[in-house]
Design a protein around this motif. Structure first.
Motif, PDB file in Angstrom:
ATOM      1  N   VAL A   1      -2.875 -17.015 -23.288  1.00 15.74           N
ATOM      2  CA  VAL A   1      -4.157 -17.234 -22.602  1.00 15.74           C
ATOM      3  C   VAL A   1      -4.196 -16.342 -21.371  1.00 15.74           C
ATOM      4  O   VAL A   1      -3.232 -16.287 -20.589  1.00 15.74           O
ATOM      5  CB  VAL A   1      -4.313 -18.712 -22.197  1.00 15.74           C
ATOM      6  CG1 VAL A   1      -5.635 -18.925 -21.483  1.00 15.74           C
ATOM      7  CG2 VAL A   1      -4.230 -19.613 -23.427  1.00 15.74           C
TER       8      VAL A   1
ATOM      9  N   ALA B   1      -8.820 -17.317 -24.471  1.00 19.13           N
ATOM     10  CA  ALA B   1      -7.780 -17.992 -25.246  1.00 19.13           C
ATOM     11  C   ALA B   1      -7.821 -17.697 -26.738  1.00 19.13           C
ATOM     12  O   ALA B   1      -6.825 -17.917 -27.425  1.00 19.13           O
ATOM     13  CB  ALA B   1      -7.883 -19.506 -25.040  1.00 19.13           C
TER      14      ALA B   1
ATOM     15  N   PRO C   1      -5.978 -24.039 -19.248  1.00 19.58           N
ATOM     16  CA  PRO C   1      -5.798 -23.510 -20.611  1.00 19.58           C
ATOM     17  C   PRO C   1      -4.504 -22.720 -20.785  1.00 19.58           C
ATOM     18  O   PRO C   1      -3.950 -22.662 -21.891  1.00 19.58           O
ATOM     19  CB  PRO C   1      -7.030 -22.615 -20.812  1.00 19.58           C
ATOM     20  CG  PRO C   1      -8.070 -23.222 -19.925  1.00 19.58           C
ATOM     21  CD  PRO C   1      -7.315 -23.692 -18.713  1.00 19.58           C
ATOM     22  N   ALA C   2      -4.005 -22.134 -19.688  1.00 15.67           N
ATOM     23  CA  ALA C   2      -2.795 -21.311 -19.788  1.00 15.67           C
ATOM     24  C   ALA C   2      -1.516 -22.131 -19.845  1.00 15.67           C
ATOM     25  O   ALA C   2      -0.429 -21.553 -20.010  1.00 15.67           O
ATOM     26  CB  ALA C   2      -2.728 -20.338 -18.606  1.00 15.67           C
TER      27      ALA C   2
ATOM     28  N   LEU D   1      -6.395 -18.235 -32.391  1.00 11.36           N
ATOM     29  CA  LEU D   1      -5.834 -18.238 -31.048  1.00 11.36           C
ATOM     30  C   LEU D   1      -5.181 -16.893 -30.742  1.00 11.36           C
ATOM     31  O   LEU D   1      -4.567 -16.271 -31.608  1.00 11.36           O
ATOM     32  CB  LEU D   1      -4.777 -19.330 -30.901  1.00 11.36           C
ATOM     33  CG  LEU D   1      -5.234 -20.788 -30.946  1.00 11.36           C
ATOM     34  CD1 LEU D   1      -4.031 -21.705 -30.726  1.00 11.36           C
ATOM     35  CD2 LEU D   1      -6.302 -21.067 -29.904  1.00 11.36           C
TER      36      LEU D   1
ATOM     37  N   ASN E   1       0.839 -21.374 -22.531  1.00  8.83           N
ATOM     38  CA  ASN E   1       1.701 -20.193 -22.450  1.00  8.83           C
ATOM     39  C   ASN E   1       3.168 -20.583 -22.268  1.00  8.83           C
ATOM     40  O   ASN E   1       4.063 -19.779 -22.530  1.00  8.83           O
ATOM     41  CB  ASN E   1       1.274 -19.285 -21.295  1.00  8.83           C
ATOM     42  CG  ASN E   1      -0.071 -18.616 -21.550  1.00  8.83           C
ATOM     43  OD1 ASN E   1      -0.583 -18.622 -22.665  1.00  8.83           O
ATOM     44  ND2 ASN E   1      -0.651 -18.051 -20.497  1.00  8.83           N
TER      45      ASN E   1
END
Length: 213
Positions: A166, A89, A120-121, A162, A124
């Motif tokens: 991700v 990420a 975590p994605a 960032l 997106n």
């Protein structure tokens, strides 16, 4: 996303050639590492749930890098097996992923966040049609939802930047084995590691080894 250079995915660390001797050769202790990228640490907590099996591992492996069992800050050379938790990420995640791939014989994508990018994605979703990326995430998190005094975090060398998206681990480096689960159970972790300690590839078939979640 550019990937690291290819390697031989059929090589199993610790495997030895068959000789004419009938006496089993003593196996050297494998160098084991675990790494934590963008994840919740649940996979590492499940690793600790191996309980008594941890004593067996202690006799058969040298744990050379781990966020839960070591204070070593630099990923070492000549690692045999690495369990990698979490998605990729930020720049620090990407740097560690590339480094461990270059220094590890067998990389295991450890848990659903590493395998699919998983939770975590979700950020997106703010990167629609290639627009938005990290800037949109920071704006929404630190400014739009702030109490009026929000600003983007920016501390080069202290806070990793960032990435715009991700990624699952295999999108940035070659991965040798996949160990899904959120988190993988201790039994699934054991069924993956123990064959590797004997120089064999684990059998990954059926719901007990392959179910996500």
């Amino acid at each position: 996303m550019t990937t690291a250079s290819a390697h031989d995915p059929t090589t199993v660390p610790g495997a030895t050639a068959v000789t004419g001797s009938t006496a089993p050769a003593a196996r050297p202790r494998l160098r084991l590492a675990t790494a934590w990228l963008a994840g919740c640490s649940g996979c590492h907590m499940s690793f600790l749930d191996l309980d008594e099996l941890l004593f067996v591992l202690a006799e058969r492996v040298e744990l050379v890098y781990s966020p839960v069992a070591s204070d070593i800050k630099t990923y070492p050379e000549a690692v045999d097996i690495c369990l990698v938790e979490g998605a990729v990420a930020n720049t620090a995640n990407l740097e560690l992923a590339l480094q461990l791939r270059a220094r590890t014989a067998l990389v295991i994508s450890f848990g659903d966040c590493a395998v699919t990018a998983n939770v975590p994605a979700l950020r997106n979703l703010l990167n629609r049609d290639g627009r938005g990326g990290a800037e949109a995430v920071l704006q929404r998190s630190y400014v739009d939802l702030a109490d009026g005094s929000g600003r983007h975090p920016h501390a080069p060398g202290l806070v990793p930047e960032l990435l715009d998206q991700v990624w699952p681990l295999h999108a940035v480096i070659p991965v040798d084995l996949y160990l899904p689960g959120c988190p993988p159970s201790a039994e699934r972790i054991a069924d993956t590691l123990l064959p590797l300690l004997d120089g064999q590839r684990p059998i990954q078939a059926g719901p007990a080894m392959l179910r996500f979640g």
